[in-house]
Design a protein around this motif. Sequence first.
Motif, PDB file in Angstrom:
ATOM      1  N   VAL A 265     -12.341   3.349  20.680  1.00  0.00           N
ATOM      2  CA  VAL A 265     -11.438   2.630  21.609  1.00  0.00           C
ATOM      3  C   VAL A 265     -11.742   1.373  21.919  1.00  0.00           C
ATOM      4  O   VAL A 265     -13.023   0.748  21.560  1.00  0.00           O
ATOM      5  CB  VAL A 265     -11.335   3.348  22.918  1.00  0.00           C
ATOM      6  CG1 VAL A 265     -11.126   5.024  22.452  1.00  0.00           C
ATOM      7  CG2 VAL A 265     -12.664   3.465  23.468  1.00  0.00           C
ATOM      8  N   ASP A 270      -8.963   4.231  27.671  1.00  0.00           N
ATOM      9  CA  ASP A 270      -8.780   4.849  26.681  1.00  0.00           C
ATOM     10  C   ASP A 270     -10.105   5.834  26.425  1.00  0.00           C
ATOM     11  O   ASP A 270      -9.866   6.731  25.718  1.00  0.00           O
ATOM     12  CB  ASP A 270      -8.663   4.393  25.530  1.00  0.00           C
ATOM     13  CG  ASP A 270      -7.261   3.505  25.481  1.00  0.00           C
ATOM     14  OD1 ASP A 270      -6.360   3.976  26.524  1.00  0.00           O
ATOM     15  OD2 ASP A 270      -7.073   2.535  24.984  1.00  0.00           O
ATOM     16  N   GLY A 357      -7.144  -2.956  19.665  1.00  0.00           N
ATOM     17  CA  GLY A 357      -5.728  -2.533  20.077  1.00  0.00           C
ATOM     18  C   GLY A 357      -5.983  -1.166  20.519  1.00  0.00           C
ATOM     19  O   GLY A 357      -6.463  -0.574  21.053  1.00  0.00           O
ATOM     20  N   SER A 358      -4.942  -0.530  19.403  1.00  0.00           N
ATOM     21  CA  SER A 358      -4.659   0.853  19.896  1.00  0.00           C
ATOM     22  C   SER A 358      -5.872   1.832  19.504  1.00  0.00           C
ATOM     23  O   SER A 358      -6.930   1.485  18.503  1.00  0.00           O
ATOM     24  CB  SER A 358      -3.524   1.565  19.088  1.00  0.00           C
ATOM     25  OG  SER A 358      -3.604   1.363  17.785  1.00  0.00           O
ATOM     26  N   ARG A 359      -6.027   3.058  20.100  1.00  0.00           N
ATOM     27  CA  ARG A 359      -7.304   3.971  19.698  1.00  0.00           C
ATOM     28  C   ARG A 359      -7.356   4.214  18.441  1.00  0.00           C
ATOM     29  O   ARG A 359      -6.185   4.708  17.640  1.00  0.00           O
ATOM     30  CB  ARG A 359      -7.208   5.046  20.659  1.00  0.00           C
ATOM     31  CG  ARG A 359      -8.418   6.058  20.570  1.00  0.00           C
ATOM     32  CD  ARG A 359      -8.325   7.148  21.495  1.00  0.00           C
ATOM     33  NE  ARG A 359      -7.069   8.034  21.268  1.00  0.00           N
ATOM     34  CZ  ARG A 359      -6.959   9.238  20.455  1.00  0.00           C
ATOM     35  NH1 ARG A 359      -8.133   9.268  20.106  1.00  0.00           N
ATOM     36  NH2 ARG A 359      -6.034   9.735  20.354  1.00  0.00           N
ATOM     37  N   SER A 361      -7.917   6.797  15.451  1.00  0.00           N
ATOM     38  CA  SER A 361      -7.638   8.481  15.254  1.00  0.00           C
ATOM     39  C   SER A 361      -8.987   8.949  14.603  1.00  0.00           C
ATOM     40  O   SER A 361      -9.641   8.070  13.876  1.00  0.00           O
ATOM     41  CB  SER A 361      -6.559   8.854  14.448  1.00  0.00           C
ATOM     42  OG  SER A 361      -6.585   8.512  13.143  1.00  0.00           O
TER      43      SER A 361
END
Length: 368
Positions: A265, A270, A357-359, A361
Amino acid sequence: MNTTTAARRAPSFTQSVVLVAEREITTRLRSKSFLITTGILLLLVLGGVIAGGIMSKNVSTTPVAVVSSVSSELSNVPGLELTVVDTRADAEALVTDGTVDAAVVPSEEGAAVPVTVIAESEAPSSLMQGLSLSPELILLDPSDTSYLLSYLAAFAFGIVFFASGMTFGPMIAQSVVEEKQTRIVEILMSAVPVSALMAGKVIGNSLLAFAQIVAIAVLAVVGLSVTGQAELLTVLSAPLLWFVGFFIIGFILLAALFAAVGAMVSRQEDLGTTMTPVTMLIMLPYFAIIFLHDNPVALTIMSYVPFSAPVGMPMRLFLGTAAWWEPLISLALLIVTAALAVLLGSRIYNNSLLKVGSRVSWSQAIKG
């Protein structure tokens, strides 16, 4: 010439790990929250030891029934309130109705020792230690043996594992996220390899956790000795040493996973969701040992599952239900699992550290 000089000055992998570990240790020791948490944990241990010492001193004498023909065996045993009876049946009746805590009766013909101790669920330690020879012991209700003591031991092992894991684990993950947010990680990676960065974090925090556990163990040993609880110290010493060994390996396993999820993250907001699976690996053994400490089957399973073995196996050793070879097999399984966790954590860490940026996966972190 300058390139050669710079290459010579570049730290080796080992030096890089040491530098990162020193940085982690220094940062933690400067953290007020870490120092306060450690102090509270040590105070809880000290308070428990002192409370146990006070309760043990409040017990003045132990009521014991003895058949007249063997009463001489107890003449030199201090702290006993003797009730002399004529027959074994009379002595056993006094134990059954709760008049006395135990009874000393003649052994059967041909027995290796002259007397036998009969108790309801647990033999008084003062009686067993005071007899010159270890007598045969008969428990009328062995299912309830040492329930309170086993619960307290389970709580102690569980809370130490839980508190240390929940103190250091999230700290590691938060440290990784903070370095990603502030872009410090890019500066660090220009000076040390990524694998050395993770290794330093795991080793530095593991050393702190180990020091904390050793401090707790030493405090408990000294406290039990000073407060006159030598008997409990004797029973607890071996399980405590095994607990330290299991905890070290178990913490390395958890530390590697916490470092990995921290790299997945880019924002502190998050982190909670990503960290939940690893946090459960700490919480589940804690609650399991509290609620299932008197379940032999559950304890046996827990002592071999790597994530619960640090509390399950020491608990079985304390209760005396584990054979000498069982902790060796359990520790070997834990070491293998920890090595696999370190390899998995290192892969996730390397694949995710520079992704912002985004987590990230789990599948992306593992596949790269």
